[in-house]
Design a protein around this motif. Structure first.
Motif, PDB file in Angstrom:
ATOM      1  N   LEU A  59       0.812  -1.213   0.000  1.00  0.00           N
ATOM      2  CA  LEU A  59       0.000   0.000   0.000  1.00  0.00           C
ATOM      3  C   LEU A  59       0.847   1.265   0.000  1.00  0.00           C
ATOM      4  N   LEU A  60       2.110   1.181   0.447  1.00  0.00           N
ATOM      5  CA  LEU A  60       2.965   2.369   0.491  1.00  0.00           C
ATOM      6  C   LEU A  60       3.251   2.886  -0.919  1.00  0.00           C
ATOM      7  N   GLY A  61       3.640   1.986  -1.842  1.00  0.00           N
ATOM      8  CA  GLY A  61       3.843   2.375  -3.238  1.00  0.00           C
ATOM      9  C   GLY A  61       4.970   3.355  -3.473  1.00  0.00           C
ATOM     10  N   ASP A  62       5.964   3.394  -2.596  1.00  0.00           N
ATOM     11  CA  ASP A  62       7.089   4.318  -2.747  1.00  0.00           C
ATOM     12  C   ASP A  62       8.151   3.652  -3.616  1.00  0.00           C
ATOM     13  N   PRO A  63       8.558   4.285  -4.751  1.00  0.00           N
ATOM     14  CA  PRO A  63       9.523   3.619  -5.645  1.00  0.00           C
ATOM     15  C   PRO A  63      10.915   3.481  -5.058  1.00  0.00           C
ATOM     16  N   ARG A  64      11.198   4.095  -3.904  1.00  0.00           N
ATOM     17  CA  ARG A  64      12.505   3.910  -3.273  1.00  0.00           C
ATOM     18  C   ARG A  64      12.614   2.545  -2.604  1.00  0.00           C
ATOM     19  N   PHE A  65      11.487   1.831  -2.492  1.00  0.00           N
ATOM     20  CA  PHE A  65      11.476   0.485  -1.932  1.00  0.00           C
ATOM     21  C   PHE A  65      11.203  -0.530  -3.040  1.00  0.00           C
ATOM     22  N   VAL A  66      11.788  -1.709  -2.916  1.00  0.00           N
ATOM     23  CA  VAL A  66      11.453  -2.805  -3.825  1.00  0.00           C
ATOM     24  C   VAL A  66       9.987  -3.168  -3.582  1.00  0.00           C
ATOM     25  N   GLN A  67       9.174  -3.100  -4.628  1.00  0.00           N
ATOM     26  CA  GLN A  67       7.726  -3.167  -4.485  1.00  0.00           C
ATOM     27  C   GLN A  67       7.228  -4.605  -4.308  1.00  0.00           C
ATOM     28  N   VAL A  68       6.246  -4.765  -3.416  1.00  0.00           N
ATOM     29  CA  VAL A  68       5.520  -6.026  -3.286  1.00  0.00           C
ATOM     30  C   VAL A  68       4.473  -6.071  -4.394  1.00  0.00           C
ATOM     31  N   LEU A  69       4.490  -7.120  -5.209  1.00  0.00           N
ATOM     32  CA  LEU A  69       3.597  -7.233  -6.363  1.00  0.00           C
ATOM     33  C   LEU A  69       2.378  -8.092  -6.079  1.00  0.00           C
ATOM     34  N   ASP A  70       2.497  -9.035  -5.148  1.00  0.00           N
ATOM     35  CA  ASP A  70       1.379  -9.942  -4.873  1.00  0.00           C
ATOM     36  C   ASP A  70       1.591 -10.575  -3.504  1.00  0.00           C
ATOM     37  N   ALA A  71       0.515 -10.874  -2.798  1.00  0.00           N
ATOM     38  CA  ALA A  71       0.570 -11.569  -1.508  1.00  0.00           C
ATOM     39  C   ALA A  71      -0.645 -12.473  -1.447  1.00  0.00           C
ATOM     40  N   VAL A  72      -0.437 -13.794  -1.513  1.00  0.00           N
ATOM     41  CA  VAL A  72      -1.523 -14.742  -1.756  1.00  0.00           C
ATOM     42  C   VAL A  72      -1.417 -15.928  -0.798  1.00  0.00           C
ATOM     43  N   GLU A  73      -2.567 -16.458  -0.414  1.00  0.00           N
ATOM     44  CA  GLU A  73      -2.639 -17.745   0.289  1.00  0.00           C
ATOM     45  C   GLU A  73      -3.501 -18.676  -0.534  1.00  0.00           C
ATOM     46  N   GLU A  74      -2.919 -19.807  -0.980  1.00  0.00           N
ATOM     47  CA  GLU A  74      -3.681 -20.783  -1.744  1.00  0.00           C
ATOM     48  C   GLU A  74      -2.982 -22.135  -1.664  1.00  0.00           C
ATOM     49  N   ASN A  75      -3.748 -23.180  -1.712  1.00  0.00           N
ATOM     50  CA  ASN A  75      -3.239 -24.562  -1.706  1.00  0.00           C
ATOM     51  C   ASN A  75      -2.257 -24.797  -0.559  1.00  0.00           C
ATOM     52  N   ASP A  76      -2.647 -24.389   0.639  1.00  0.00           N
ATOM     53  CA  ASP A  76      -1.851 -24.594   1.849  1.00  0.00           C
ATOM     54  C   ASP A  76      -0.502 -23.891   1.778  1.00  0.00           C
ATOM     55  N   LEU A  77      -0.367 -22.906   0.898  1.00  0.00           N
ATOM     56  CA  LEU A  77       0.870 -22.145   0.784  1.00  0.00           C
ATOM     57  C   LEU A  77       0.572 -20.658   0.917  1.00  0.00           C
ATOM     58  N   VAL A  78       1.517 -19.941   1.495  1.00  0.00           N
ATOM     59  CA  VAL A  78       1.486 -18.480   1.517  1.00  0.00           C
ATOM     60  C   VAL A  78       2.717 -18.012   0.760  1.00  0.00           C
ATOM     61  N   TYR A  79       2.536 -17.128  -0.228  1.00  0.00           N
ATOM     62  CA  TYR A  79       3.698 -16.618  -0.947  1.00  0.00           C
ATOM     63  C   TYR A  79       3.541 -15.121  -1.200  1.00  0.00           C
ATOM     64  N   VAL A  80       4.694 -14.454  -1.163  1.00  0.00           N
ATOM     65  CA  VAL A  80       4.786 -13.008  -1.394  1.00  0.00           C
ATOM     66  C   VAL A  80       5.677 -12.796  -2.612  1.00  0.00           C
ATOM     67  N   VAL A  81       5.181 -12.114  -3.617  1.00  0.00           N
ATOM     68  CA  VAL A  81       5.920 -11.840  -4.852  1.00  0.00           C
ATOM     69  C   VAL A  81       6.385 -10.385  -4.824  1.00  0.00           C
ATOM     70  N   HIS A  82       7.665 -10.165  -5.133  1.00  0.00           N
ATOM     71  CA  HIS A  82       8.207  -8.806  -5.128  1.00  0.00           C
ATOM     72  C   HIS A  82       9.078  -8.576  -6.360  1.00  0.00           C
ATOM     73  N   GLU A  83       9.449  -7.331  -6.591  1.00  0.00           N
ATOM     74  CA  GLU A  83      10.302  -6.983  -7.737  1.00  0.00           C
ATOM     75  C   GLU A  83      11.649  -7.698  -7.653  1.00  0.00           C
ATOM     76  N   TRP A  84      12.225  -7.949  -8.816  1.00  0.00           N
ATOM     77  CA  TRP A  84      13.581  -8.474  -8.916  1.00  0.00           C
ATOM     78  C   TRP A  84      14.372  -7.495  -9.778  1.00  0.00           C
TER      79      TRP A  84
END
Length: 562
Positions: free
Chosen positions: A122-147
């Protein structure tokens, strides 16, 4: 972009209260509170396998090639630790590399990781590596971020030695400003290590793992602002000395000698900038250290930003120019063209000089040459004197004609430079302020310095405002003929002026009338009508795109002439 959930966790404000993302793990069996991390992250090296604590959830059995959400293909595991793993993956839908943090849904910290990731997104500040997705599905939790493939970790930069003083100044300035902005939104990092700070190919510094890295490791703090400020101080200490400011070795850096305590960077290594050395000590004052001149300690990133703005600016080093190679004469110029070059090692005979003119003929020839030279000199002197007299008469005629002409019409006055006595940032449609500490760079005489705006997501200021600019004070009402503005990147700009009878500096946008406009990197703004004013407004309307895909204005220099 991650789901903007209303369950995003509230975190600390500037008063220093503990953020909820930091509290989220205190109910877990392994949620240990840490105010300062002094241990190394050696267990997090690429490809290293971590030992799980008893009772922790097992990491999911995944491998390279596994797909998440039919989109993210895992390619390389970079960290496996404490029940979670971090991967480099490929977003097959957008054809770009991404990073993924992955842990079981029943992991004790799964809920806090999701909450931290959504808050960070929610911060959306380009000085930080951005979080692109945060999901819980199929007994897994995963967070996707910029590379960021073109970025280099501070750990790798320090492997070759301390940073140059201007680079160190830029690092601590940009990281402090970014963390101050995060804390204003209630977000803390709590895991701000050399591995979390990246320098891009364009020279910008970015921070990864805001809130998420601490949540993954169960790190919390009662004083998150102090913890992040001390972490910034440790980073500055490291880039100045290539040493970690505690006794234990960490992040590939040697610690301080045992038993001597925390000593100033300029006492550890010769040639360290005095101002930056004292700034590092003020940020590390939380550990009992004091600066050499006894300034108050910096306990929040906001205080650190203020302390940096009060320092004299550290300019970038002048570019080094190599001298051109010494001129080499060719064989033709040396007078050997068409001759056989001598063989190496064989001495060449030196030609004898021609015999002097010793006969009667030679004597007569010398007298004849002398007579001709004397005659030529006499003739030349007479012609020179005649030419000078003609030139003098011509000048008198021109002066007379000029005088007669001046009696008939006015002379044109040459334009002259107008000194700028002061400047201020002008952001009437935003928060009222835009990088005020650097505003004097728009009219200093230094090359390579500039005042820059904040980051925006489009050229029209992210559709947040009509524009922003710089108000120039000329000291008194003067005739303005031209304003020249130099930018970094093609920028659209307007020249606006206050009324000539205005006694005080107007702070309303409607008090300035548009008199010229243009675009480019070097824009010459000439008012159509004669203009007399004391206050000018250089108003930016369209911003150029930077190397990292965002938009920001950079004003290098402003010159005003009559």
């Amino acid at each position: 972009m991650a789901e903007r959930s209303t369950a995003a966790v509230d975190v600390a404000d500037n008063s220093g209260d503990e953020p909820l993302t930091a509290k989220a793990d205190q109910t877990t069996s392994d949620g240990v509170a840490h105010n300062r991390e002094r241990e190394t992250d050696s267990e997090e090296a690429q490809g290293s396998g971590g030992t799980e604590s008893p009772g922790k959830a097992s990491p999911p059995e995944l491998h390279s090639g596994h797909k998440l959400a039919r989109r993210y293909r895992l390619e390389e595991c970079v960290t496996r630790l404490d029940g979670f793993s971090s991967w480099r993956a490929m977003d097959e839908k957008l054809r770009r590399a991404v990073g993924v943090h992955l842990l079981p849904a029943d992991h004790p910290r799964a809920r806090s990781v999701l909450a931290a990731a959504r808050s960070s997104a929610l911060l959306g500040d380009p000085r930080f590596v951005q979080v692109l997705d945060a999901v819980e599905e199929n007994d897994l939790v995963y967070v996707v971020h910029e590379w960021l493939p073109d970025a280099t970790e501070l750990t790798a930069l320090l492997a070759s030695g301390p940073l140059e003083v201007h680079e160190a100044y830029q690092m601590v300035s940009q990281v402090s400003q970014a963390m101050a902005a995060a804390h204003r939104e209630g977000l803390a990092h709590l895991k701000l290590t050399p591995g979390a700070v990246l320098r891009t190919s364009s020279g910008q510094w970015r921070i990864r793992g805001l809130a998420v890295n601490a949540a993954l490791r169960g790190i919390s703090s009662d004083t998150p602002q102090r913890a992040d400020t001390e972490a910034i101080g440790a980073l500055l200490y490291a880039v100045l000395t290539q040493r970690w400011p505690y006794e234990n070795d960490a992040y590939g850096l040697s610690g301080l000698p045992k038993g001597v305590g925390l000593i100033a960077p300029d006492q550890v290594r010769a040639g360290v900038h005095r101002g930056l050395s004292e700034l590092a000590m003020r940020a590390l004052a939380n550990d009992g250290a004091t600066a050499s001149r006894h300034e108050s300690p910096c306990t929040t990133p906001e205080e650190l930003v203020k302390a940096i703005s009060e320092m004299p600016r550290i300019r970038p080093p002048e570019p080094a120019f190599t001298a051109p190679p010494e001129y080499q004469r060719t064989t033709y110029q040396q007078g050997t063209y068409g001759r056989q070059s001598p063989r190496p090692g064989v001495p060449q005979p030196v030609p004898a000089p021609p015999p002097p003119l010793q006969s009667r003929t030679g004597t007569a020839l010398k007298w004849a040459v002398s007579a001709l030279l004397i005659a030529a000199l006499g003739l030349g002197s007479w012609q020179l004197a005649d030419a000078l007299m003609d030139h003098s008469n011509s000048d008198d005629t021109k002066k007379t004609q000029t005088t007669d002409g001046n009696e008939k019409g006015p002379t044109r006055t040459a334009s002259k430079s107008i000194a700028i006595s002061g400047a201020r940032d002008f952001d009437p449609f935003g928060d009222g302020s835009e990088k005020p500490s650097d505003i004097d760079k728009v009219y200093d005489s230094a090359s390579g310095t500039y005042w820059q705006t904040d980051f925006y997501k489009s050229a029209d200021f992210g559709r947040l405002k009509q524009g922003l600019g710089v108000i120039l004070d000329l000291g008194k009402v003067q005739q303005v003929g031209k304003v020249t503005v130099s930018f970094v990147g093609a920028t659209s700009v307007e020249l606006r002026a206050a009324s000539g009878d205005t006694a005080t500096q107007p702070l309303s946008f409607n008090s300035y009338t548009k008199v010229a406009n243009g675009s480019g990197t070097a824009v010459s703004l000439k008012p159509v009508k004669p203009l007399k004013t004391r206050y000018l407004l250089v108003w930016l309307t369209q911003l150029p795109q930077t190397d990292d895909g965002t938009y920001r204005g950079r004003v290098m220099d402003i010159k005003v002439t009559s």
